[in-house]
Design a protein around this motif. Structure first.
Motif, PDB file in Angstrom:
ATOM      1  N   ILE A 347      -1.173 -13.578   2.989  1.00 48.33           N
ATOM      2  CA  ILE A 347      -1.871 -12.810   1.949  1.00 48.33           C
ATOM      3  C   ILE A 347      -1.325 -11.385   1.993  1.00 48.33           C
ATOM      4  O   ILE A 347      -1.506 -10.675   2.990  1.00 48.33           O
ATOM      5  N   MET A 348      -0.652 -10.992   0.915  1.00 46.64           N
ATOM      6  CA  MET A 348      -0.006  -9.678   0.872  1.00 46.64           C
ATOM      7  C   MET A 348      -0.880  -8.655   0.150  1.00 46.64           C
ATOM      8  O   MET A 348      -1.646  -8.998  -0.758  1.00 46.64           O
ATOM      9  N   ARG A 349      -0.730  -7.396   0.566  1.00 47.26           N
ATOM     10  CA  ARG A 349      -1.532  -6.314  -0.002  1.00 47.26           C
ATOM     11  C   ARG A 349      -1.371  -6.230  -1.523  1.00 47.26           C
ATOM     12  O   ARG A 349      -0.265  -6.342  -2.048  1.00 47.26           O
ATOM     13  N   GLY A 350      -2.485  -6.048  -2.206  1.00 46.64           N
ATOM     14  CA  GLY A 350      -2.481  -5.887  -3.659  1.00 46.64           C
ATOM     15  C   GLY A 350      -2.539  -7.183  -4.440  1.00 46.64           C
ATOM     16  O   GLY A 350      -2.712  -7.157  -5.663  1.00 46.64           O
ATOM     17  N   SER A 485      -9.717  -5.976 -11.742  1.00 42.26           N
ATOM     18  CA  SER A 485      -8.368  -5.866 -12.319  1.00 42.26           C
ATOM     19  C   SER A 485      -7.725  -4.539 -11.940  1.00 42.26           C
ATOM     20  O   SER A 485      -6.515  -4.468 -11.697  1.00 42.26           O
ATOM     21  N   ASN A 486      -8.519  -3.465 -11.909  1.00 49.00           N
ATOM     22  CA  ASN A 486      -8.005  -2.131 -11.588  1.00 49.00           C
ATOM     23  C   ASN A 486      -8.026  -1.820 -10.092  1.00 49.00           C
ATOM     24  O   ASN A 486      -7.536  -0.780  -9.669  1.00 49.00           O
ATOM     25  N   TYR A 487      -8.611  -2.719  -9.311  1.00 46.48           N
ATOM     26  CA  TYR A 487      -8.746  -2.534  -7.865  1.00 46.48           C
ATOM     27  C   TYR A 487      -7.364  -2.635  -7.212  1.00 46.48           C
ATOM     28  O   TYR A 487      -6.633  -3.596  -7.427  1.00 46.48           O
ATOM     29  N   THR A 604      -3.146   3.721 -10.213  1.00 42.40           N
ATOM     30  CA  THR A 604      -3.951   3.338 -11.386  1.00 42.40           C
ATOM     31  C   THR A 604      -3.071   3.206 -12.623  1.00 42.40           C
ATOM     32  O   THR A 604      -3.214   2.257 -13.411  1.00 42.40           O
ATOM     33  N   GLU A 605      -2.131   4.137 -12.775  1.00 41.93           N
ATOM     34  CA  GLU A 605      -1.218   4.117 -13.924  1.00 41.93           C
ATOM     35  C   GLU A 605      -0.371   2.837 -13.913  1.00 41.93           C
ATOM     36  O   GLU A 605      -0.208   2.170 -14.936  1.00 41.93           O
ATOM     37  N   ILE A 606       0.150   2.490 -12.711  1.00 45.86           N
ATOM     38  CA  ILE A 606       0.973   1.274 -12.599  1.00 45.86           C
ATOM     39  C   ILE A 606       0.121   0.034 -12.846  1.00 45.86           C
ATOM     40  O   ILE A 606       0.539  -0.905 -13.523  1.00 45.86           O
ATOM     41  N   ASN A 607      -1.128   0.026 -12.301  1.00 45.74           N
ATOM     42  CA  ASN A 607      -2.035  -1.105 -12.516  1.00 45.74           C
ATOM     43  C   ASN A 607      -2.316  -1.322 -13.998  1.00 45.74           C
ATOM     44  O   ASN A 607      -2.365  -2.459 -14.478  1.00 45.74           O
ATOM     45  N   ASN A 608      -2.519  -0.215 -14.722  1.00 41.38           N
ATOM     46  CA  ASN A 608      -2.776  -0.317 -16.164  1.00 41.38           C
ATOM     47  C   ASN A 608      -1.578  -0.919 -16.893  1.00 41.38           C
ATOM     48  O   ASN A 608      -1.728  -1.742 -17.807  1.00 41.38           O
TER      49      ASN A 608
END
Length: 633
Positions: A347-350, A485-487, A604-608
């Protein structure tokens, strides 16, 4: 048939739950009832059965209940077991009493075909038996028993040998097999796995009578209903379409009503100002008075109630990031008395990993093992450094005790003052005296909110969630989806909510009877691949008697393009999908860079951007599937 309630209301214990009910059911209608938790959805269902609950509402129309035609109406709570010593099969067969009586008569007559009267009667009964589905009823209950997770041996067990949850499933099967003219269902997908939910969808779509469903499962409603009744501020509002269409229509309706209201208010203000300005002037008094009368002649519009999107809030921005490899799992054997599954997984981060599969094959057991609640039977499991888990268990969330909400929260966070605790609870909608409610009087949705509040306050960087959206209303589900989703932490979750799995999971663990399969892509891609496998298998089955060479050619030609244009479009879309998947992977890799995951704004910008790209990918996959269907047909 027609069943219509005009301007009804329901008051319970002195509290008006529904103040204006306008509701109509016609033959073969498929109706969904939606609204926030506590809006009165179950109360409305109960009033459809027990009209004595209904009184005159606050609307302008006269209170009336219209029933045209003879029909019966039934719901799960009306189904009981007269004798729990009866076997499950005998209990289900009670739904086919008339059919079985007719079958016995036919069998009896088959031995007496020695005169014209009996031959005629035998032929008529056979025709009637066929029309009523007599030759398929055994298959119907056999399929249902299997789909609801019961074995062949279970059929012959007595009702009192089953658990409470299993008894509910048996009662549900009995309700479906009884085929009432109006079938009322209250949260029918709760505690069903995805395979059973999909089967139930097909069953209800083909149901030849009326169905009224209360549900928070958006995909379930989308796939079945064509009419939505929304309960909002004590009133019912009718919309034509499925749930997705309803969301659009409701917003359009609110925007139009608000625009009309604001325009009228401006006009009233303008006319009032003219009246005030000129009423004292003799030459203008008549004109001024006409403006006042213009206002009096208006149908004054009420300001529309704002769409209720009030829900819990949480801030997970300040969590400490974990190492890249969150958990390492190798040949992990899970189970209690005997092995259920063996799992190997990093299980990898993110990552956001969705776990799906039928009930009873180890999904929740795996999460409990992952959280250290139960020991593995064998194998290796190791957490990385700085991993801070937060575990949500649907069964623990539903437990009751005499603690107040405040006491329960503070027992989990004894380091906090009462003021800080009340502030945290307030962000999850426990405000004022709500914090002094006892746990045993909370609704399912309130218990889920409290459990999430307890867990998320610690700002975990690894969320382990077992059915987190059960008992939540749709607004709560949508908000949790947005939070997750944004976590920027890691999530692994079990869910039968296909909408959540589709939106959130970028990887899947699929639990089957044959083992656990790991897929490095989301739910849409998984469905697409499974569909193609099924088509290929069907082609193989269809041509199994042909020579091997021909079978191979058939399989190779399953996806053969029949037209040049479709072939060209498919290739273009496939290239776009590949490019977009590479782009998403690169952005996911960016999230793992130290300068990014330590910078909330950047992450957050990359997640969006990732979420936006996933939406584009979903549209491309849908186009790809549409073209594939055309080519196959």
């Amino acid at each position: 048939m027609k069943y219509k309630i005009t301007n009804g209301s329901v008051t319970l214990d002195g509290n008006t739950i529904l103040e204006e009910i306008n509701f109509e059911i016609n033959s073969n209608d498929k109706i969904g009832i939606v609204g926030r938790n506590g809006a009165g959805k179950t109360t409305l269902l109960n009033s459809l059965i027990d009209n004595d609950m209904l009184e005159e509402g606050i609307g302008e129309d006269k209170f009336n209940i219209t029933k045209i035609g003879k029909f019966n109406i039934s719901c799960l709570k009306q189904i009981d077991f007269e004798d729990e010593e009866t076997t499950m099969l005998d209990e289900l067969l009670k739904s086919f009493k008339d059919m079985i009586d007719m079958e016995n008569k036919i069998n009896d007559l088959s031995n007496k075909l020695d005169n014209e009267t009996n031959i005629k009667k035998y032929t008529e009964l056979q025709e009637q038996f066929k029309l009523l589905g007599g030759y398929s009823y055994k298959k119907e209950y056999e399929v249902m028993i299997h789909k609801f997770g019961f074995s062949e041996d279970d059929k012959h067990k007595k009702i009192n040998e089953f658990s409470g949850g299993q008894k509910t499933k048996i009662a549900f099967m009995k309700l479906l097999l009884s085929k009432p003219d109006v079938l009322l269902l209250d949260e029918p997908t709760n505690h069903l796995d995805i395979e059973t939910i999909e089967w139930l969808e097909d069953y209800l779509k083909a149901y030849k009578k009326s169905v009224v469903i209360v549900s928070h499962d958006r995909m379930f409603l989308d796939n079945i209903v064509s009419i939505i009744y929304d309960i909002d501020y004590g009133k019912t509002y009718r919309y034509v379409g499925n749930y997705s269409k309803f969301e659009i229509l409701k917003e359009e309706k609110y925007n139009k009503e608000l625009k009309d209201y604001e325009y009228q208010q401006k006009e009233i203000k303008r006319l009032t100002e003219i009246y005030e300005r000129f009423r004292s002037k003799p030459t203008k008094a008549k004109m001024a008075l006409s403006k006042l009368r213009q206002i009096e002649r208006m149908d004054i519009l009420e300001k529309p109630n704002k769409i209720d999107l009030n829900t819990f809030k949480t801030n997970l921005d300040e969590m400490e990031p974990s190492v890249k490899k969150v958990v390492e799992i190798k040949d992990l054997v899970i189970g209690y008395d005997k092995p259920l599954q063996t799992i190997t997984l990093d299980i990898m981060r993110g990552k956001k990993i969705g776990i799906i599969g039928k009930n009873g094959i180890g999904k929740s057991t795996f999460l409990k093992t992952l959280n250290g609640i139960i020991d593995p039977i064998d194998g290796y499991l190791s957490y990385g450094l700085r991993v801070k888990p937060g575990y949500f268990d649907q069964t623990l969330a539903m437990e009751s005790n005499d603690n107040t909400v405040l006491q329960e929260f503070m027992s989990y966070h004894p380091e906090l003052t009462e003021g800080v605790s009340r502030s945290a609870l307030g962000s999850f909608l426990f405000k004022g005296d709500d914090v002094f409610k006892e746990i045993n009087v909370l609704s399912g949705g309130e218990k889920v909110r409290l459990e999430l509040c307890k867990i998320l306050y610690d700002k975990p960087n690894f969320l382990i969630l077992d059915e987190p959206t059960n008992h939540m209303d749709i607004v709560g589900k949508q908000h949790l989806e947005e939070i997750l989703s944004n976590y920027i932490g890691t999530v692994i979750f079990v869910s039968h909510d296909r909408y959540l799995v589709k939106k959130l999971a970028d990887e899947l663990l699929v639990f089957t009877d044959e083992g656990v399969e790991y897929y490095q892509y989301g739910y849409d891609e998984y469905l697409r691949i499974q569909k193609n496998k099924k088509i290929e298998q069907e082609e193989l089955e269809k041509n199994k008697d042909k020579p091997k060479k021909e079978i191979k050619e058939v399989v190779l030609n399953v996806n053969k393009v029949n037209t040049y244009e479709l072939k060209k479009d498919l290739k273009k879309i496939e290239n776009e999908i590949i490019n977009l998947e590479v782009k998403i992977k690169k952005m996911n890799d960016e999230l793992f860079k130290e300068d990014v995951y330590n910078d909330y704004t950047k992450s957050t910008e990359i997640n969006n951007k990732i979420n936006k790209s996933k939406e584009e990918l979903e549209k491309l996959n849908s186009k790809w599937e549409e073209i594939m269907n055309q080519l196959i047909l």
